[in-house]
Motif scaffolding. Structure first.
Motif, PDB file in Angstrom:
ATOM      1  N   ASP A 111      75.944  81.188 -58.097  1.00 39.79           N
ATOM      2  CA  ASP A 111      77.161  81.793 -57.574  1.00 39.79           C
ATOM      3  C   ASP A 111      77.914  82.503 -58.703  1.00 39.79           C
ATOM      4  OD1 ASP A 111      79.762  79.861 -58.297  1.00 39.79           O
ATOM      5  OD2 ASP A 111      77.803  78.881 -58.409  1.00 39.79           O
ATOM      6  N   ALA A 112      78.911  83.310 -58.329  1.00 41.59           N
ATOM      7  CA  ALA A 112      79.642  84.134 -59.298  1.00 41.59           C
ATOM      8  C   ALA A 112      80.356  83.301 -60.356  1.00 41.59           C
ATOM      9  CB  ALA A 112      80.645  85.018 -58.559  1.00 41.59           C
ATOM     10  N   PHE A 113      80.918  82.152 -59.944  1.00 35.78           N
ATOM     11  CA  PHE A 113      81.620  81.292 -60.901  1.00 35.78           C
ATOM     12  C   PHE A 113      80.670  80.776 -61.982  1.00 35.78           C
ATOM     13  CE2 PHE A 113      84.209  80.589 -56.969  1.00 35.78           C
ATOM     14  CZ  PHE A 113      85.383  81.185 -57.432  1.00 35.78           C
ATOM     15  N   THR A 114      79.495  80.343 -61.556  1.00 34.43           N
ATOM     16  CA  THR A 114      78.517  79.787 -62.500  1.00 34.43           C
ATOM     17  C   THR A 114      77.986  80.861 -63.449  1.00 34.43           C
ATOM     18  OG1 THR A 114      77.860  78.173 -60.807  1.00 34.43           O
ATOM     19  CG2 THR A 114      76.396  78.439 -62.691  1.00 34.43           C
ATOM     20  N   TYR A 127      78.618  80.692 -67.580  1.00 35.50           N
ATOM     21  CA  TYR A 127      77.584  80.679 -68.620  1.00 35.50           C
ATOM     22  C   TYR A 127      77.629  81.946 -69.480  1.00 35.50           C
ATOM     23  CZ  TYR A 127      75.400  76.404 -66.959  1.00 35.50           C
ATOM     24  OH  TYR A 127      75.155  75.096 -66.632  1.00 35.50           O
ATOM     25  N   ARG A 128      77.976  83.047 -68.860  1.00 37.87           N
ATOM     26  CA  ARG A 128      78.118  84.297 -69.619  1.00 37.87           C
ATOM     27  C   ARG A 128      79.176  84.140 -70.717  1.00 37.87           C
ATOM     28  NH1 ARG A 128      79.540  90.291 -67.014  1.00 37.87           N
ATOM     29  NH2 ARG A 128      79.897  91.358 -69.000  1.00 37.87           N
ATOM     30  N   LEU A 129      80.324  83.557 -70.359  1.00 36.53           N
ATOM     31  CA  LEU A 129      81.403  83.370 -71.331  1.00 36.53           C
ATOM     32  C   LEU A 129      81.111  82.226 -72.296  1.00 36.53           C
ATOM     33  CD1 LEU A 129      84.524  83.952 -69.056  1.00 36.53           C
ATOM     34  CD2 LEU A 129      83.809  85.348 -70.984  1.00 36.53           C
ATOM     35  N   LEU A 163      86.704  79.328 -65.177  1.00 33.21           N
ATOM     36  CA  LEU A 163      85.562  79.468 -64.267  1.00 33.21           C
ATOM     37  C   LEU A 163      84.875  78.135 -64.014  1.00 33.21           C
ATOM     38  CD1 LEU A 163      83.912  82.860 -65.243  1.00 33.21           C
ATOM     39  CD2 LEU A 163      85.716  82.360 -63.609  1.00 33.21           C
ATOM     40  N   MET A 164      84.849  77.272 -65.004  1.00 24.82           N
ATOM     41  CA  MET A 164      84.263  75.952 -64.803  1.00 24.82           C
ATOM     42  C   MET A 164      85.074  75.154 -63.781  1.00 24.82           C
ATOM     43  SD  MET A 164      83.446  72.905 -67.562  1.00 24.82           S
ATOM     44  CE  MET A 164      85.189  72.495 -67.776  1.00 24.82           C
ATOM     45  N   ILE A 165      86.395  75.211 -63.919  1.00 25.27           N
ATOM     46  CA  ILE A 165      87.273  74.487 -62.984  1.00 25.27           C
ATOM     47  C   ILE A 165      87.115  75.033 -61.572  1.00 25.27           C
ATOM     48  CG2 ILE A 165      89.685  74.038 -62.368  1.00 25.27           C
ATOM     49  CD1 ILE A 165      90.293  74.075 -65.409  1.00 25.27           C
ATOM     50  N   LEU A 166      87.126  76.365 -61.435  1.00 19.10           N
ATOM     51  CA  LEU A 166      86.981  76.984 -60.114  1.00 19.10           C
ATOM     52  C   LEU A 166      85.620  76.665 -59.500  1.00 19.10           C
ATOM     53  CD1 LEU A 166      88.581  80.498 -60.776  1.00 19.10           C
ATOM     54  CD2 LEU A 166      89.533  78.638 -59.400  1.00 19.10           C
ATOM     55  N   SER A 167      84.594  76.662 -60.341  1.00 15.12           N
ATOM     56  CA  SER A 167      83.248  76.368 -59.855  1.00 15.12           C
ATOM     57  C   SER A 167      83.137  74.931 -59.370  1.00 15.12           C
ATOM     58  CB  SER A 167      82.228  76.625 -60.969  1.00 15.12           C
ATOM     59  OG  SER A 167      80.919  76.468 -60.488  1.00 15.12           O
ATOM     60  N   GLY A 223      80.218  74.653 -56.280  1.00 19.09           N
ATOM     61  CA  GLY A 223      79.109  75.591 -56.387  1.00 19.09           C
ATOM     62  C   GLY A 223      78.420  75.569 -57.731  1.00 19.09           C
ATOM     63  N   PHE A 224      78.930  74.729 -58.650  1.00 16.56           N
ATOM     64  CA  PHE A 224      78.399  74.726 -60.011  1.00 16.56           C
ATOM     65  C   PHE A 224      76.956  74.217 -60.033  1.00 16.56           C
ATOM     66  CE2 PHE A 224      77.770  73.135 -64.311  1.00 16.56           C
ATOM     67  CZ  PHE A 224      78.276  74.189 -65.048  1.00 16.56           C
ATOM     68  N   LYS A 225      76.094  74.998 -60.665  1.00 11.33           N
ATOM     69  CA  LYS A 225      74.682  74.627 -60.736  1.00 11.33           C
ATOM     70  C   LYS A 225      74.162  74.812 -62.152  1.00 11.33           C
ATOM     71  CE  LYS A 225      73.705  76.158 -56.001  1.00 11.33           C
ATOM     72  NZ  LYS A 225      72.934  77.113 -55.172  1.00 11.33           N
ATOM     73  N   LEU A 226      73.173  74.014 -62.519  1.00 10.57           N
ATOM     74  CA  LEU A 226      72.485  74.208 -63.788  1.00 10.57           C
ATOM     75  C   LEU A 226      71.421  75.284 -63.591  1.00 10.57           C
ATOM     76  CD1 LEU A 226      72.008  70.518 -64.965  1.00 10.57           C
ATOM     77  CD2 LEU A 226      73.548  72.215 -65.953  1.00 10.57           C
ATOM     78  N   PRO A 227      71.362  76.270 -64.475  1.00 11.89           N
ATOM     79  CA  PRO A 227      70.360  77.334 -64.325  1.00 11.89           C
ATOM     80  C   PRO A 227      68.941  76.785 -64.426  1.00 11.89           C
ATOM     81  CG  PRO A 227      72.062  77.935 -65.908  1.00 11.89           C
ATOM     82  CD  PRO A 227      72.241  76.489 -65.629  1.00 11.89           C
ATOM     83  N   THR A 228      68.050  77.412 -63.701  1.00  9.50           N
ATOM     84  CA  THR A 228      66.629  77.065 -63.837  1.00  9.50           C
ATOM     85  C   THR A 228      66.079  77.744 -65.089  1.00  9.50           C
ATOM     86  OG1 THR A 228      65.982  78.959 -62.490  1.00  9.50           O
ATOM     87  CG2 THR A 228      66.363  76.864 -61.348  1.00  9.50           C
ATOM     88  N   LEU A 229      64.875  77.399 -65.457  1.00  5.65           N
ATOM     89  CA  LEU A 229      64.280  77.917 -66.686  1.00  5.65           C
ATOM     90  C   LEU A 229      64.214  79.446 -66.699  1.00  5.65           C
ATOM     91  CD1 LEU A 229      63.050  76.861 -69.323  1.00  5.65           C
ATOM     92  CD2 LEU A 229      60.799  76.974 -68.233  1.00  5.65           C
ATOM     93  N   ASN A 230      63.860  80.051 -65.562  1.00  5.61           N
ATOM     94  CA  ASN A 230      63.721  81.508 -65.530  1.00  5.61           C
ATOM     95  C   ASN A 230      65.066  82.235 -65.405  1.00  5.61           C
ATOM     96  OD1 ASN A 230      64.203  80.722 -62.901  1.00  5.61           O
ATOM     97  ND2 ASN A 230      62.937  82.328 -61.997  1.00  5.61           N
ATOM     98  N   GLN A 231      66.164  81.486 -65.228  1.00  4.20           N
ATOM     99  CA  GLN A 231      67.489  82.112 -65.145  1.00  4.20           C
ATOM    100  C   GLN A 231      68.189  82.189 -66.504  1.00  4.20           C
ATOM    101  OE1 GLN A 231      69.184  79.487 -62.187  1.00  4.20           O
ATOM    102  NE2 GLN A 231      68.749  80.910 -60.510  1.00  4.20           N
TER     103      GLN A 231
END
Length: 209
Positions: free
Chosen positions: A2-5, A9-11, A164-168, A173-181
């Motif tokens: 999702d956009a929050f996640t 991670y981008r930031l 963004l962490m708080i909002l997520s 909706g907060f998820k850990l990225p998979t290996l290919n992400q």
């Protein structure tokens, strides 16, 4: 993701990179001792985080070209905000540039017009992202003029990341990225954020928003 996640991670990754550079260059973090600066940096972090959420969400719900074109109305929106705020009429050449840019945006966007509810919502999100960006630049201009870019961007990225962490977490909706992400997230963190956005903000030392 999702956009929050994605925004988080981008930031986060960009923040880690800047922290390493700050430590290597032995930059001093003086913003903690300056009350007014501390709070303005918090506001900038909030605006940056929300901008990322709105733009990423718009890409998910409207066409890529619409999201990109509409978010790049920021210069025009900045000019309008300045006009309302200062109550001084901009030079004619700038007003002509504003008219020309808005005409170009209309001509580009009309080929991708989508009257579905999701398309309209996505377009509005992109415009909201542009307004947030304009406010961010106007508030950030005087801060950049007086402060070192690396020690300034670090707290901005940190606050944006925290928001963004708080909002997520609140939206579950907060998820850990998979290996290919991870590779795309690292790419987003390095190129358009740690390098691109930092240089963009830095340029305001000599340029108007």
């Amino acid at each position: 993701l999702d956009a929050f996640t994605i925004g988080f991670y981008r930031l986060l990754l960009a923040l880690c990179l800047l922290l390493i550079i700050n430590i290597f260059l032995k930059q001093k973090m003086t913003f903690f001792t300056q009350g007014s600066l501390f709070w303005r940096l918090n506001i900038l972090g909030l605006l940056l985080g929300l901008h990322f959420v709105m733009f990423i969400s718009s890409v998910k719900t409207t066409t890529v070209i619409n999201a990109t074109v509409l978010v790049n109305t920021t210069p025009a929106i900045t000019l309008i905000i300045y006009w309302v705020w200062s109550k001084e009429r901009p030079p004619t050449i700038k007003l002509f540039g504003l008219l020309l840019s808005m005409t170009g945006i209309f001509l580009i966007s009309i080929t991708e017009v989508d009257f579905s509810s999701s398309g309209i919502i996505g377009d509005l999100m992109a415009l909201t992202a542009a307004v947030l960006w304009a406010a961010y630049l106007i508030i950030g201009k005087p801060i950049r003029e007086k402060n070192n870019i690396l020690s300034t961007m670090t707290p901005i990225y940190f606050v944006g990341c925290l928001i963004l962490m708080i909002l997520s977490l609140t939206t579950r909706g907060f998820k850990l990225p998979t290996l290919n992400q991870w590779a795309p997230l690292v790419g987003l963190a390095i190129f358009p954020t740690a390098i691109g956005h930092t240089l963009h903000f830095s340029s305001m030392k000599a340029l108007k928003p």
